[in-house]
Motif scaffolding. Sequence first.
Motif, mmCIF file in Angstrom:
data_model
loop_
_atom_site.group_PDB
_atom_site.id
_atom_site.type_symbol
_atom_site.label_atom_id
_atom_site.label_comp_id
_atom_site.label_asym_id
_atom_site.label_seq_id
_atom_site.Cartn_x
_atom_site.Cartn_y
_atom_site.Cartn_z
ATOM 1 N N ASP A 272 -3.941 2.115 -11.179
ATOM 2 C CA ASP A 272 -4.190 0.809 -11.160
ATOM 3 C C ASP A 272 -4.290 -0.566 -10.474
ATOM 4 O O ASP A 272 -3.176 -0.182 -9.612
ATOM 5 N N THR A 273 -5.799 -1.371 -9.526
ATOM 6 C CA THR A 273 -5.144 -2.240 -8.817
ATOM 7 C C THR A 273 -4.294 -3.039 -8.795
ATOM 8 O O THR A 273 -4.584 -4.107 -7.965
ATOM 9 N N GLU A 274 -4.005 -3.618 -10.420
ATOM 10 C CA GLU A 274 -3.415 -4.945 -10.247
ATOM 11 C C GLU A 274 -2.638 -5.279 -11.251
ATOM 12 O O GLU A 274 -2.273 -5.596 -12.054
ATOM 13 N N MET A 275 -1.271 -4.230 -10.840
ATOM 14 C CA MET A 275 -0.016 -3.954 -11.471
ATOM 15 C C MET A 275 1.263 -4.548 -10.827
ATOM 16 O O MET A 275 0.497 -5.214 -9.363
ATOM 17 N N PRO A 276 1.980 -5.311 -10.927
ATOM 18 C CA PRO A 276 2.612 -5.843 -10.691
ATOM 19 C C PRO A 276 4.181 -5.212 -9.465
ATOM 20 O O PRO A 276 3.718 -3.578 -9.940
ATOM 21 N N VAL A 277 5.278 -5.562 -9.053
ATOM 22 C CA VAL A 277 6.023 -4.511 -8.309
ATOM 23 C C VAL A 277 4.811 -4.185 -6.834
ATOM 24 O O VAL A 277 5.628 -5.139 -5.595
ATOM 25 N N MET A 278 4.000 -3.565 -7.105
ATOM 26 C CA MET A 278 3.276 -2.668 -6.260
ATOM 27 C C MET A 278 2.258 -2.449 -6.583
ATOM 28 O O MET A 278 1.895 -1.551 -7.701
ATOM 29 N N ASP A 279 1.084 -3.433 -6.413
ATOM 30 C CA ASP A 279 0.042 -2.816 -6.673
ATOM 31 C C ASP A 279 -1.007 -1.862 -6.229
ATOM 32 O O ASP A 279 0.017 -0.794 -5.258
ATOM 33 N N GLY A 280 -1.091 -0.686 -6.964
ATOM 34 C CA GLY A 280 -2.749 0.668 -6.571
ATOM 35 C C GLY A 280 -2.704 0.322 -5.101
ATOM 36 O O GLY A 280 -2.575 1.419 -4.433
ATOM 37 N N PHE A 281 -3.313 -0.454 -4.516
ATOM 38 C CA PHE A 281 -3.774 -0.891 -2.756
ATOM 39 C C PHE A 281 -2.901 -0.605 -2.397
ATOM 40 O O PHE A 281 -2.771 0.450 -1.377
ATOM 41 N N GLU A 282 -1.710 -1.586 -2.505
ATOM 42 C CA GLU A 282 -0.637 -0.530 -1.190
ATOM 43 C C GLU A 282 -0.750 0.718 -1.527
ATOM 44 O O GLU A 282 0.253 1.074 -0.487
ATOM 45 N N CYS A 283 0.084 1.659 -2.480
ATOM 46 C CA CYS A 283 0.568 2.723 -3.096
ATOM 47 C C CYS A 283 -0.298 3.148 -2.573
ATOM 48 O O CYS A 283 0.195 4.396 -1.925
#
Length: 371
Positions: A272-283
Motif C-alpha cells: 500500500d502506498t499510503e501506510m503509516p510509519v513507512m509507506d510503500g514508496f520508501e519500502c
Amino acid sequence: MGSSMSIPSSASIREETRQTAVLSESGLVTRQYRRAEIPDERNSLRLRVRFGTDAGALVNGFPSKGGVYSLFCSPMELDFLGLDRFETALPSSDPAEEDALCAKIRLLGAEWWPSLDSLWGGPPLLKEKVRFIGVACPLEEKVRFIGVASQGGLWALETNLEDCSNRQLGRIQNARDMEEKCRQIERFGGTFYADPSECPLLDFKSPVPERAAIHVLFADDDASNQTVARNLLTHLGFSQVTTVRDGKEALDFLLAAAEDKSQRKPDIIFLDTEMPVMDGFECARILRREFPYNTDYSNIPIVGMAYRNPMLENRERWFAAGMSGFLPLPIQERDLEQMLVRLVLRGRSRISLSGPSIEDAGRDASMMQEE
C-alpha cells in the motif's frame, strides 16, 4: 403495445430452439438453447429496467411519440442514465421524464421499435436477444456467485440459468466492490461461510501446484484489505500469504527471511502506498537500492496499491521507486489474479536494480493502461 409474454407452448419452444440454433451457427452462442418457461408476472417486458443472467440490464424508454427505445446497458451505462443497478423499474408517468431518458439512451446507441411486440418478435439475430438471457438460455447450466467479505468469510450462491433468469440474478454482477456483491448475494438467499474452506462451491483440495508454491507478502495498514486479500488469494490457489501493517514491518520480515534459510522468502510483494510509519514508496526504494535488501530482493516483483491510478499523476514516482506494477484498491479478484500471473507465474518483472528511465516509465504506463 404488448405488456407481457405468455408461457410458451411446446410448439413455440421448438421454434425458439430452431432460432437459437441459428445463433449458435453464427458464433454468437456456443450451445443450442431453448426458452426458459418464466411465469407471466416475472416476464413482463413493459419495464424501464429488467435484469438477466449477466451484468448490466435491459433498458427500455417509452417516448411520448410512441414505440420504445431499447438497449442492453452495462453497469457503467446504468450509472450514466441515473438508474439503479439492482432494482427493476417501471416507466415514468411523466412523459417529459420518459422523453429525457430516451434522449440519453439514444446517445448510447438505443434503437427505436414501433412496439415491444415488434422488438421481441424481430430478427433472431437481434443482439439484445442473445444478451438478455430471459429469452434464450440453457436451463440447467449451473451459475455461481461468490462474494468475499471484508471481515472474513464469504457469501456463496449456486443456482441454474433458468432460476437465474427468473429472479434476474445477473444484477449481482453489477456490484462495484465485494461488499456490495456480498449484500446482493445475501439478499437473494446466499449462504455465509465463516471458514471459506467449508464452502462446497470452492475447491480447496486440489490447488494449482505452481500457485500453491508461491509466497505472497501483503503490506497494508487496513485490516479489512488484508482479510479480503488473504481470502481472494486463497480462493485463487495462492495459499502462502503473509500480511504486515506497514513498510517497516515488511522490511523486518524480509530481512529475517533472508537471514533464516529455513524461512521461505516471498515471491512477490504488495505494498500500500499510503501506510503509516513507512509507506510503500520508501519500502520499495530501500528494497531496490539499499544493502542488505538489494542483495536478496533487487529483482522481486513489487506491486504498489492505491485508490488513485498512478498513470494519471506522479507516474514517474512509482517507477523511480522500483514498482513492477499497480493494483487498484479496493482489490478485485480478476485484477489480482492477472497481476500474479503476469509478474510471478510468467516471470515478467520489468524492474532492474537501477530503476527504469523516463522513457521506460512511459512505455510501462501505456502497457498497464492496456492491461
